[in-house]
Design a protein around this motif. Structure first.
Motif, PDB file in Angstrom:
ATOM      1  N   ARG A   1     -10.029  -8.884  11.758  1.00  0.00           N
ATOM      2  CA  ARG A   1      -9.158  -9.759  11.085  1.00  0.00           C
ATOM      3  C   ARG A   1      -8.672  -9.567   9.703  1.00  0.00           C
ATOM      4  O   ARG A   1      -7.849 -10.187   9.116  1.00  0.00           O
ATOM      5  CB  ARG A   1      -9.956 -11.385  11.374  1.00  0.00           C
ATOM      6  N   PHE A   2      -9.315  -8.440   9.114  1.00  0.00           N
ATOM      7  CA  PHE A   2      -8.801  -7.963   8.009  1.00  0.00           C
ATOM      8  C   PHE A   2      -7.614  -6.940   8.380  1.00  0.00           C
ATOM      9  O   PHE A   2      -7.903  -5.817   8.917  1.00  0.00           O
ATOM     10  CB  PHE A   2     -10.035  -7.201   7.050  1.00  0.00           C
ATOM     11  N   SER A   3      -6.365  -7.064   7.940  1.00  0.00           N
ATOM     12  CA  SER A   3      -5.121  -6.024   8.259  1.00  0.00           C
ATOM     13  C   SER A   3      -4.544  -6.094   7.008  1.00  0.00           C
ATOM     14  O   SER A   3      -4.692  -6.964   6.273  1.00  0.00           O
ATOM     15  CB  SER A   3      -4.532  -6.722   9.462  1.00  0.00           C
ATOM     16  N   GLY A   4      -3.638  -4.931   7.175  1.00  0.00           N
ATOM     17  CA  GLY A   4      -2.835  -4.679   5.974  1.00  0.00           C
ATOM     18  C   GLY A   4      -1.549  -4.210   6.283  1.00  0.00           C
ATOM     19  O   GLY A   4      -1.312  -3.894   7.527  1.00  0.00           O
ATOM     20  N   LEU A   5      -0.692  -4.095   5.143  1.00  0.00           N
ATOM     21  CA  LEU A   5       0.589  -3.457   5.282  1.00  0.00           C
ATOM     22  C   LEU A   5       1.053  -2.588   4.116  1.00  0.00           C
ATOM     23  O   LEU A   5       0.472  -2.953   2.990  1.00  0.00           O
ATOM     24  CB  LEU A   5       1.747  -4.473   5.558  1.00  0.00           C
ATOM     25  N   GLN A   6       1.613  -1.465   4.325  1.00  0.00           N
ATOM     26  CA  GLN A   6       2.190  -0.879   3.120  1.00  0.00           C
ATOM     27  C   GLN A   6       3.885  -0.860   3.274  1.00  0.00           C
ATOM     28  O   GLN A   6       4.068  -0.612   4.356  1.00  0.00           O
ATOM     29  CB  GLN A   6       1.607   0.396   2.668  1.00  0.00           C
ATOM     30  N   PHE A   7       4.560  -1.071   1.956  1.00  0.00           N
ATOM     31  CA  PHE A   7       6.174  -1.149   2.461  1.00  0.00           C
ATOM     32  C   PHE A   7       6.727   0.123   1.832  1.00  0.00           C
ATOM     33  O   PHE A   7       5.919   0.870   1.145  1.00  0.00           O
ATOM     34  CB  PHE A   7       6.385  -2.415   1.591  1.00  0.00           C
ATOM     35  N   PRO A   8       7.809   0.405   1.988  1.00  0.00           N
ATOM     36  CA  PRO A   8       8.402   1.582   1.725  1.00  0.00           C
ATOM     37  C   PRO A   8       8.325   1.940   0.097  1.00  0.00           C
ATOM     38  O   PRO A   8       8.623   2.972  -0.464  1.00  0.00           O
ATOM     39  CB  PRO A   8      10.035   1.256   2.183  1.00  0.00           C
ATOM     40  N   ASN A   9       8.440   0.635  -0.752  1.00  0.00           N
ATOM     41  CA  ASN A   9       8.183   0.769  -2.300  1.00  0.00           C
ATOM     42  C   ASN A   9       6.625   0.935  -2.555  1.00  0.00           C
ATOM     43  O   ASN A   9       6.453   1.095  -3.915  1.00  0.00           O
ATOM     44  CB  ASN A   9       8.964  -0.117  -2.705  1.00  0.00           C
ATOM     45  N   TYR A  10       5.736   1.190  -1.617  1.00  0.00           N
ATOM     46  CA  TYR A  10       4.383   1.591  -1.496  1.00  0.00           C
ATOM     47  C   TYR A  10       3.705   0.195  -2.031  1.00  0.00           C
ATOM     48  O   TYR A  10       2.498   0.468  -2.305  1.00  0.00           O
ATOM     49  CB  TYR A  10       4.132   2.657  -2.493  1.00  0.00           C
ATOM     50  N   SER A  11       4.403  -0.821  -2.190  1.00  0.00           N
ATOM     51  CA  SER A  11       3.615  -2.162  -2.436  1.00  0.00           C
ATOM     52  C   SER A  11       2.665  -2.533  -1.151  1.00  0.00           C
ATOM     53  O   SER A  11       3.135  -1.751  -0.232  1.00  0.00           O
ATOM     54  CB  SER A  11       4.162  -3.398  -2.800  1.00  0.00           C
ATOM     55  N   SER A  12       1.684  -3.231  -1.394  1.00  0.00           N
ATOM     56  CA  SER A  12       1.101  -3.599  -0.188  1.00  0.00           C
ATOM     57  C   SER A  12       0.316  -5.063   0.201  1.00  0.00           C
ATOM     58  O   SER A  12       0.505  -5.729  -1.039  1.00  0.00           O
ATOM     59  CB  SER A  12      -0.272  -2.821  -0.189  1.00  0.00           C
ATOM     60  N   GLU A  13       0.173  -5.314   1.096  1.00  0.00           N
ATOM     61  CA  GLU A  13      -0.538  -6.571   1.513  1.00  0.00           C
ATOM     62  C   GLU A  13      -1.903  -6.257   2.177  1.00  0.00           C
ATOM     63  O   GLU A  13      -1.939  -5.536   2.877  1.00  0.00           O
ATOM     64  CB  GLU A  13       0.501  -7.447   2.347  1.00  0.00           C
TER      65      GLU A  13
END
Lengths: 115, 113
Positions: free
Chosen positions: A63-75
């Motif tokens: 239930r802990f998940s993440g993302l990284q975007f092309p500009n290297y920011s993250s959620e």
């Protein structure tokens, strides 16, 4: 300051809700790591993203998940919040060094309170 | 599982005192040792990264040593000042891939004037 920013600063949620925390990495860094710091503990590694792919995960449930975007920011996303998820969430950015240890540069954290 | 330990948990000194604290880690499969300083309401600040046995690093009044054979690092602060009040964390990656940092619980230093 490190140049790593996090938002929001503070957040209050109730049990069962979902939350999204955001991190902007330092310019030139392609790697973001997330840590959870519970009261009285050192930061615990959640996961790391390198060039938009998950690149290592600690002992945290799915239930802990993440993302990284092309500009290297993250959620960092946490579903079905539990009371024990109340903690300070830190993100750290770094850049891979050939043959050397990466220094991770930390943001100020997001304080999550789950009621 | 890599276990990093720090002692003491907290420390209170007077301005001008010199102090030191310890970080212990498994000596097998050692890759690197990081020290961070974390002041209240700020981001943890990287102080040192050390990799070689016998390494000694210095930044102003703060220095650190590394003994990888016996699995410990010391952080020294010479002539402590109130602005040195912070939590000092050490961390080590569990492998050369360096994906994670395994942190100790920290030593909280309070310096009174």
């Amino acid at each position: 300051e490190t140049g790593v920013t996090q938002s929001p600063t503070h957040l209050i949620k109730t049990r069962g809700q979902q939350v999204t925390l955001r991190c902007s990495s330092q310019s030139g860094h392609n790697t973001v790591s997330w840590y959870q710091q519970a009261l009285g503990q050192g930061p615990q590694f959640i996961f790391q993203y390198y060039r938009e792919e998950e690149n290592g995960r600690g002992n945290f449930p799915p239930r802990f998940s993440g993302l990284q975007f092309p500009n290297y920011s993250s959620e960092l996303n946490v579903n079905a919040l539990e009371l024990d998820d109340s903690a300070l969430y830190l993100c750290a950015s770094s850049t891979r060094l050939a043959g050397g240890p990466d220094t991770q540069y930390f943001g100020p954290g997001t304080r999550l309170t789950v009621l | 599982i890599l276990n990093v330990e720090q002692s003491p948990q907290s420390l209170h000194v007077q301005e001008g005192d010199s102090t030191n604290f310890t970080c212990s880690f498994p000596s097998s499969n050692f890759y690197a040792l990081h020290w961070y300083r974390w002041e209240t309401a700020k981001s943890p600040e990287a102080l040192f990264v050390m990799t070689l046995n016998g390494d000694e690093k210095k930044k102003g009044r703060i220095s650190a040593t590394l003994n990888t054979k016996e699995g410990y690092s010391y952080l020294y602060i010479k002539g402590s000042q109130p602005e040195d009040s912070a939590t000092y964390l050490c961390a080590s990656p569990p492998n050369q891939a360096g994906t994670a940092l395994i942190f100790g619980k920290g030593t909280t230093l309070s310096v009174s004037s």
